[in-house]
Scaffold this motif. Structure first.
Motif, PDB file in Angstrom:
ATOM      1  N   UNK A 158       9.554  -7.154  -6.492  1.00 22.58           N
ATOM      2  CA  UNK A 158       8.754  -8.209  -6.847  1.00 22.58           C
ATOM      3  C   UNK A 158       7.735  -8.717  -6.101  1.00 22.58           C
ATOM      4  N   UNK A 159       6.606  -8.347  -6.052  1.00 26.68           N
ATOM      5  CA  UNK A 159       5.645  -8.748  -5.301  1.00 26.68           C
ATOM      6  C   UNK A 159       4.664  -9.795  -5.884  1.00 26.68           C
TER       7      UNK A 159
ATOM      8  N   UNK B 193       0.642   6.049 -10.658  1.00 26.63           N
ATOM      9  CA  UNK B 193       1.944   5.176 -10.176  1.00 26.63           C
ATOM     10  C   UNK B 193       2.163   4.124 -11.559  1.00 26.63           C
ATOM     11  N   UNK B 194       3.428   4.068 -12.001  1.00 25.10           N
ATOM     12  CA  UNK B 194       3.744   3.292 -13.178  1.00 25.10           C
ATOM     13  C   UNK B 194       4.225   1.995 -12.381  1.00 25.10           C
ATOM     14  N   UNK B 195       3.939   0.930 -12.936  1.00 29.47           N
ATOM     15  CA  UNK B 195       4.431  -0.404 -12.411  1.00 29.47           C
ATOM     16  C   UNK B 195       4.944  -1.435 -13.600  1.00 29.47           C
ATOM     17  N   UNK B 196       5.875  -2.046 -13.568  1.00 27.42           N
ATOM     18  CA  UNK B 196       6.398  -2.954 -14.634  1.00 27.42           C
ATOM     19  C   UNK B 196       6.157  -4.129 -14.539  1.00 27.42           C
ATOM     20  N   UNK B 197       5.625  -4.704 -15.600  1.00 33.70           N
ATOM     21  CA  UNK B 197       5.078  -6.223 -15.451  1.00 33.70           C
ATOM     22  C   UNK B 197       6.114  -6.948 -16.535  1.00 33.70           C
TER      23      UNK B 197
ATOM     24  N   UNK C  82      20.002  -7.207  -4.051  1.00 35.38           N
ATOM     25  CA  UNK C  82      19.080  -7.193  -5.568  1.00 35.38           C
ATOM     26  C   UNK C  82      17.840  -7.988  -5.136  1.00 35.38           C
ATOM     27  N   UNK C  83      16.850  -7.841  -6.103  1.00 36.55           N
ATOM     28  CA  UNK C  83      15.715  -8.742  -5.859  1.00 36.55           C
ATOM     29  C   UNK C  83      16.189  -9.744  -6.928  1.00 36.55           C
ATOM     30  N   UNK C  84      15.374 -10.755  -6.752  1.00 36.16           N
ATOM     31  CA  UNK C  84      15.503 -11.980  -7.704  1.00 36.16           C
ATOM     32  C   UNK C  84      14.164 -12.981  -7.902  1.00 36.16           C
ATOM     33  N   UNK C  85      14.089 -13.460  -8.965  1.00 41.22           N
ATOM     34  CA  UNK C  85      12.988 -14.618  -9.362  1.00 41.22           C
ATOM     35  C   UNK C  85      13.703 -15.770  -9.484  1.00 41.22           C
TER      36      UNK C  85
ATOM     37  N   UNK D 239       5.151 -14.758 -14.998  1.00 37.13           N
ATOM     38  CA  UNK D 239       4.821 -13.342 -15.134  1.00 37.13           C
ATOM     39  C   UNK D 239       5.142 -13.024 -13.780  1.00 37.13           C
ATOM     40  N   UNK D 240       5.771 -11.739 -13.607  1.00 39.91           N
ATOM     41  CA  UNK D 240       5.971 -11.124 -12.135  1.00 39.91           C
ATOM     42  C   UNK D 240       5.852  -9.480 -12.678  1.00 39.91           C
ATOM     43  N   UNK D 241       5.649  -8.779 -11.393  1.00 39.60           N
ATOM     44  CA  UNK D 241       5.511  -7.454 -11.463  1.00 39.60           C
ATOM     45  C   UNK D 241       5.968  -6.740 -10.055  1.00 39.60           C
ATOM     46  N   UNK D 242       6.371  -5.674 -10.151  1.00 40.15           N
ATOM     47  CA  UNK D 242       6.762  -4.820  -9.001  1.00 40.15           C
ATOM     48  C   UNK D 242       5.692  -4.639  -8.215  1.00 40.15           C
ATOM     49  N   UNK D 243       5.749  -3.915  -6.986  1.00 31.95           N
ATOM     50  CA  UNK D 243       4.590  -3.493  -6.160  1.00 31.95           C
ATOM     51  C   UNK D 243       4.423  -2.120  -6.608  1.00 31.95           C
ATOM     52  N   UNK D 244       5.253  -1.513  -6.892  1.00 30.77           N
ATOM     53  CA  UNK D 244       5.411   0.072  -7.374  1.00 30.77           C
ATOM     54  C   UNK D 244       6.229   0.392  -8.330  1.00 30.77           C
ATOM     55  N   UNK D 245       6.245   1.573  -8.511  1.00 36.77           N
ATOM     56  CA  UNK D 245       7.444   2.008  -9.810  1.00 36.77           C
ATOM     57  C   UNK D 245       8.857   1.708  -9.194  1.00 36.77           C
TER      58      UNK D 245
END
Length: 377
Positions: free
Chosen positions: A187-188, A228-232, A145-148, A208-214
């Motif tokens: 998460x980029x 393309x829908x990205x989540x922030x 999984x991703x993480x921050x 604040x973080x966001x994914x590179x793509x959907x």
């Protein structure tokens, strides 16, 4: 004939009025922000403390010590996962030199290096308490999984995790519907509210973080012509208790150039406490790399934290608004894999510096490119 001229006159005036109204509306929505290109610098390929300096996919500025931190996206393949401390010097409005001063290896809470392949560090943001937040894309092929997370700069040890909503995580069972980040598109982006960077330790601040793509569940069908829908994601980090995700918004990627193979949101940088950001969209295709820089506002955007999936019809959902600031294709030289943004020290003329850095992908044919802009805001 007179009627035709009158109708044409009315039509032209209506169009002109509409254009003026749109321009006025945009002026009310966005502050006066612009960028001017000043200089470019190529960081030589080098080894520092037995690590190859490359894959620099994120950049952040420590104003207190006038140093930059650049994160490597090496998945512990060439050396343990790490970030570098850089000393960057200006001469007038030019980059005089960039020197690698130190390297910090990421460690788990127990002080161990991360196993090979378990961390794909992409974003980095300097934070209070001599710490940095970093974002990892994870690896869907290995069910990672991703993480921050927050790391101590001195020791490299992980201190804190930001809780990720379940929609960003991979399915736990075979029966569960496909969801979560897609491979190498997690998460980029990562940034702190400008006032948070300078907050005394113990004060709350925002991340604040966001994914590179959907996400998998948000991916549009191949035949779709929709953006393309990205989540922030928006977090508040408090001195007591766990960090809290307090909002989520929809970011729409620009239509990529013809011949694009891969496109995505590679960075967002908070520049004003009132909810204004710079965003960097990068594309790669048959003709090489292209990129665009946008001014983004959160104002009036719908909180989409209760939306599990985005279908083709967004209905009344209001995405983040954005305005093109700079198209890198207008430069008279080749650009590379631009992935990081950072506001740095002020230049000799008193203006604010903005730096953009490229990830060389540990490829001998690519370079670590640093572009210098003047940020006017």
């Amino acid at each position: 004939m007179l009627k035709i001229f009158l109708l044409l006159f009315v039509f032209i005036n209506l169009v002109a009025c509409g254009t003026v109204s749109q321009a006025q509306a945009q002026e009310r929505l966005f502050p006066k922000v612009s960028v001017d290109f000043l200089d470019r610098y190529r960081l030589p390929k080098q080894t520092f403390k037995q690590t190859p300096v490359g894959g620099l996919s994120g950049l952040t500025y420590n104003q207190r010590d006038n140093l930059f931190y650049a994160i490597s996206d090496d998945r512990s393949q060439y050396a343990p996962a790490r970030f570098y401390t850089l000393d960057l010097n200006f001469k007038e409005t030019k980059i005089e030199n960039i020197t690698v001063k130190d390297v910090t290896f990421f460690k788990t809470e127990t002080g161990d290096f991360f196993p090979k392949g378990e961390i794909d560090s992409e974003g980095i943001a300097f934070a209070p308490g001599n710490t940095v937040f970093i974002s990892s894309e994870g690896d869907t092929k290995k069910n990672i999984n991703p993480f921050v997370s927050r790391f101590d700069i001195s020791t490299g040890k992980r201190k804190q995790n930001l809780p990720l909503p379940q929609r960003f995580l991979l399915p736990e069972t075979a029966e569960e519907s496909a969801k979560g980040v897609r491979n190498n598109l997690g998460f980029e982006s990562l940034t702190l509210n400008p006032s948070g960077v300078l907050s005394p330790e113990g004060d709350p601040f925002r991340v604040f973080t966001a994914t590179e793509s959907s996400l998998t569940q948000d991916k549009l069908p191949p035949e779709s012509e929709q953006q393309t829908r990205v989540r922030f994601l928006h977090y508040v980090v408090n001195p007591i208790g766990q960090p809290l995700p307090i909002a989520e918004h929809l970011y729409l990627l620009d239509e990529p150039p013809l011949g694009t193979i891969k496109t995505g949101l590679t960075e967002m940088l908070a520049i004003k406490p009132e909810g204004y950001f710079l965003s960097l969209e990068r594309s790669y295709g048959l003709s090489g790399y292209t990129a665009k820089l946008f001014l983004v506002t959160v104002g009036n955007a719908t909180d989409t934290s209760g939306v599990d999936t985005f279908n083709v019809n967004l209905g009344n959902l209001q995405p983040l608004r954005k305005k093109l600031l700079f198209d890198f294709s207008t430069l008279n030289f080749d650009i590379y894999n631009l992935e990081g943004l950072a506001v740095g020290t002020r230049l000799s003329d008193g203006s604010q510096s903005l730096l953009v850095i490229s990830d060389d992908n540990f490829n001998e044919k690519e370079v670590t490119q640093v572009l210098l802009f003047r940020l006017i805001s």
